[in-house]
Design a protein around this motif. Structure first.
Motif, short mmCIF file in Angstrom:
data_model
loop_
_atom_site.label_atom_id
_atom_site.label_comp_id
_atom_site.label_asym_id
_atom_site.label_seq_id
_atom_site.Cartn_x
_atom_site.Cartn_y
_atom_site.Cartn_z
N TYR A 59 -2.33 -13.78 -10.83
CA TYR A 59 -3.14 -12.63 -11.20
C TYR A 59 -2.69 -11.44 -10.36
CZ TYR A 59 -6.92 -14.72 -14.02
OH TYR A 59 -7.65 -15.30 -15.01
N LEU A 60 -2.46 -10.31 -10.99
CA LEU A 60 -2.19 -9.08 -10.25
C LEU A 60 -3.50 -8.36 -9.98
CD1 LEU A 60 0.97 -7.82 -12.19
CD2 LEU A 60 0.90 -8.98 -9.96
N ILE A 61 -3.64 -7.80 -8.78
CA ILE A 61 -4.88 -7.13 -8.34
C ILE A 61 -4.49 -5.77 -7.77
CG2 ILE A 61 -6.90 -7.29 -6.84
CD1 ILE A 61 -6.10 -10.37 -6.61
N ARG A 62 -5.25 -4.75 -8.11
CA ARG A 62 -4.95 -3.41 -7.60
C ARG A 62 -6.25 -2.68 -7.34
NH1 ARG A 62 -3.44 -5.27 -12.11
NH2 ARG A 62 -4.67 -4.67 -13.91
N GLY A 63 -6.18 -1.72 -6.39
CA GLY A 63 -7.39 -0.99 -6.05
C GLY A 63 -7.08 0.32 -5.33
N ARG A 71 0.85 -1.20 0.00
CA ARG A 71 0.00 0.00 0.00
C ARG A 71 0.88 1.24 0.00
NH1 ARG A 71 -0.89 3.75 3.37
NH2 ARG A 71 0.18 2.65 5.07
N ARG A 72 0.63 2.12 -0.95
CA ARG A 72 1.24 3.44 -0.95
C ARG A 72 0.11 4.46 -0.95
NH1 ARG A 72 6.68 4.03 -1.77
NH2 ARG A 72 7.83 2.18 -2.41
N GLY A 73 0.00 5.20 0.13
CA GLY A 73 -1.15 6.10 0.25
C GLY A 73 -2.43 5.29 0.27
N ARG A 74 -3.35 5.58 -0.68
CA ARG A 74 -4.63 4.86 -0.73
C ARG A 74 -4.65 3.78 -1.81
NH1 ARG A 74 -5.97 5.20 3.71
NH2 ARG A 74 -7.94 4.25 3.07
N VAL A 75 -3.53 3.55 -2.46
CA VAL A 75 -3.47 2.56 -3.55
C VAL A 75 -2.88 1.26 -3.01
CG1 VAL A 75 -2.54 2.02 -5.83
CG2 VAL A 75 -3.24 4.37 -5.27
N ILE A 76 -3.57 0.16 -3.29
CA ILE A 76 -3.11 -1.14 -2.83
C ILE A 76 -2.87 -2.06 -4.01
CG2 ILE A 76 -5.49 -1.91 -2.49
CD1 ILE A 76 -4.47 -3.83 -0.35
N HIS A 77 -1.80 -2.86 -3.90
CA HIS A 77 -1.49 -3.89 -4.88
C HIS A 77 -1.40 -5.23 -4.13
CE1 HIS A 77 -0.35 -1.28 -8.35
NE2 HIS A 77 -0.17 -0.41 -7.37
N THR A 78 -2.02 -6.25 -4.69
CA THR A 78 -1.90 -7.59 -4.13
C THR A 78 -1.93 -8.57 -5.30
OG1 THR A 78 -2.80 -9.19 -2.55
CG2 THR A 78 -4.37 -7.78 -3.69
N GLU A 79 -2.02 -9.87 -5.02
CA GLU A 79 -1.97 -10.84 -6.11
C GLU A 79 -2.52 -12.19 -5.67
OE1 GLU A 79 2.18 -10.52 -6.72
OE2 GLU A 79 2.69 -12.21 -5.42
#
Length: 481
Positions: free
Chosen positions: A358-362, A281-289
């Protein structure tokens, strides 16, 4: 031979000057000094490990020499730490929000005094007592006492100090001065010289086959859809062996992996080299997988491509991966104002195996915290199963050993940037005597209705292949010498 000690007197002099001044009245102060680029794993190897009889529990001895290490998958940030300025044990999942909120508040309330501060956090796979390693407990979040930090901007050494009162301020400065004085800044080349004992598996192949048969019965009964079953492979190491040197070789073999190590108060060391991200998480952006579904690497380019194509089209592996993807999307759906995943799976290649991913972002909704994200995501079906509760109960009842930190999480937490690795591809080292250590390596595989027991056993072997071959190669080199 590397030397950085000529730079540390500046940091020492700064601390001595601060000793004459009143406390700033903030929770934490971080003071840093630039140093030349350094091999942080070698640096840690040369520092003194904890003394078991003096520090049986990490949370009771905040100023001991516990070492830890973390490097992100892109090698943008590398951290090596000694001791703990502040720590908070996390006995169970229920205490996780309070612990994370507390450390984030400590950093935020310190303002510019701690604007570059970051904490480290580990969590075990399960908080059930019989699944937890006593030396580590379920989890812990801490601010280091001494931090070596390497980024693309350079390398620094930093001290963390509690600074709310004059008494804490002066006590922590004196402790930091002692810690700096005890650090070995010059590192020398050392060599391993050891012999490995035979491997013992827990559970063994017959036990794994029985567990897979039980799991399939549970699938048929509609009780769960997937469970990740693991085993430990334990050997003894007689002679001179450094886990820090093994970790360096492991990092070279799988460069696009998280690298981590954390030492308990009794000297036990958990370490690993994991390809799997839980969250960034950087700020309000999240990356997971969603990382699930495995095939071996080929011995030639042609064979490797054929195995990759087979993995991309294998219904069992695709189904296993889709279960993980759906679970993560469902859990993050309520926490994100927008969420998207890759349209199709891709392949991640490691030295001995390859995975579907699978890459996931939000973008997170306002008010969503790191504790909320960790509670939602950990453990994912990539290391537990689905449904989570039933799969974890199955693992606790049948796997036959305590996973502890294996398949847990380890990473860093700060107000702006939090990132966690899933602690697969890992091992636990325990010292048995001055010349004998015990190393347990862990591997697991996702079981679904179409799984075949003999193939799953081989997959566990493949997942251990990289680190075990590194161990054997170093042993053979010693014999050659």
């Amino acid at each position: 031979m590397q030397e950085v000690n000529v730079y540390t007197p500046a940091l020492t002099n700064h601390l001595r000057q601060l000793l004459q001044k009143p406390a700033p009245g903030v929770p934490v102060v971080r003071i840093e000094q630039s140093v030349p680029a350094y091999n942080l794993l070698s640096w840690l190897e040369h520092q003194k490990s904890p003394q078991p009889e003096k520090s049986p529990q990490p949370e009771k001895s905040p100023h001991n020499q516990q070492r830890s290490y973390w490097r992100d998958r892109d090698a943008d940030i590398e951290i090596a730490t000694l001791g703990q300025c502040w720590s908070m044990a996390i006995p169970s999942r229920q205490e996780l929000p309070e612990a994370i909120d507390r450390v984030v508040a400590l950093i935020n309330d310190s303002g510019t005094w701690a604007e570059k501060a970051r904490s480290l956090l580990w969590l075990s796979f399960s908080d059930v007592d019989r699944m937890v390693w006593p030396a580590f407990g379920y989890g812990c979040v801490y601010l280091p006492q001494i931090e070596m930090l390497s980024t693309r901007k350079g390398t620094t050494v930093a001290c963390y100090l509690k600074a709310e009162t004059d008494e804490l301020w002066q006590s922590d400065i004196r402790s930091a001065l002692k810690q700096l004085a005890a650090i070995k800044w010059q590192v020398s080349d050392r060599h391993d010289a050891y012999q490995l004992g035979p491997l013992h598996y827990q559970p063994g192949q017959a036990g794994c086959s029985r567990n897979i048969a039980r799991a399939k019965q549970a699938f048929m009964a509609g009780e769960m859809q997937k469970v990740v079953l693991s085993r430990s492979a334990t050997t003894t190491i007689k002679g001179v062996f450094s886990p820090w040197r093994l970790l360096q070789r492991w990092r070279v073999a799988n460069p696009r992996s998280y690298v981590f190590a954390v030492e308990a108060g009794n000297g036990d060391l958990f370490f690993g080299c994991s390809p799997e991200r839980l969250m960034a998480r950087r700020g309000r952006v999240i990356h997971t997988e969603a990382l699930a579904g495995t095939a071996p690497r080929g011995s030639s380019g042609e064979e490797d491509n054929a195995l990759e194509q087979s993995l991309l089209n294998d219904s069992k592996n695709i189904y296993e991966n889709q279960l993980v993807l759906k679970d993560i999307r469902d859990r993050l759906g309520d926490l994100c104002q927008s969420l998207e995943a890759d349209r199709s799976h891709s392949v991640v290649k490691l030295k001995s195996i390859q995975h579907l991913r699978y890459l996931i972002r939000g973008v997170l909704k306002a008010g969503v915290t790191d504790a909320g994200l960790l509670t939602a995501l950990h453990p994912t079906p990539a290391v537990g199963g689905t449904s989570r509760e039933v799969a974890m109960q199955f693992i606790e009842n049948h796997e036959g050993y305590a996973r502890g930190l294996y398949a847990g999480v380890f990473g860093m937490v700060s107000p702006e940037h939090t990132e966690m690795a899933v602690t697969i591809r890992s091992g636990l080292l325990r010292k048995l005597s001055d010349n004998l250590q015990q190393l347990s390596l862990f591997s697991g595989g996702g079981i679904v209705q179409g799984s075949v027991a003999t193939e799953e056993w081989q997959e566990l072997n493949n997942k251990l292949a990289t680190v075990y071959s590194l161990l054997k190669d170093a042993e053979q080199e010693n014999v050659a010498l």
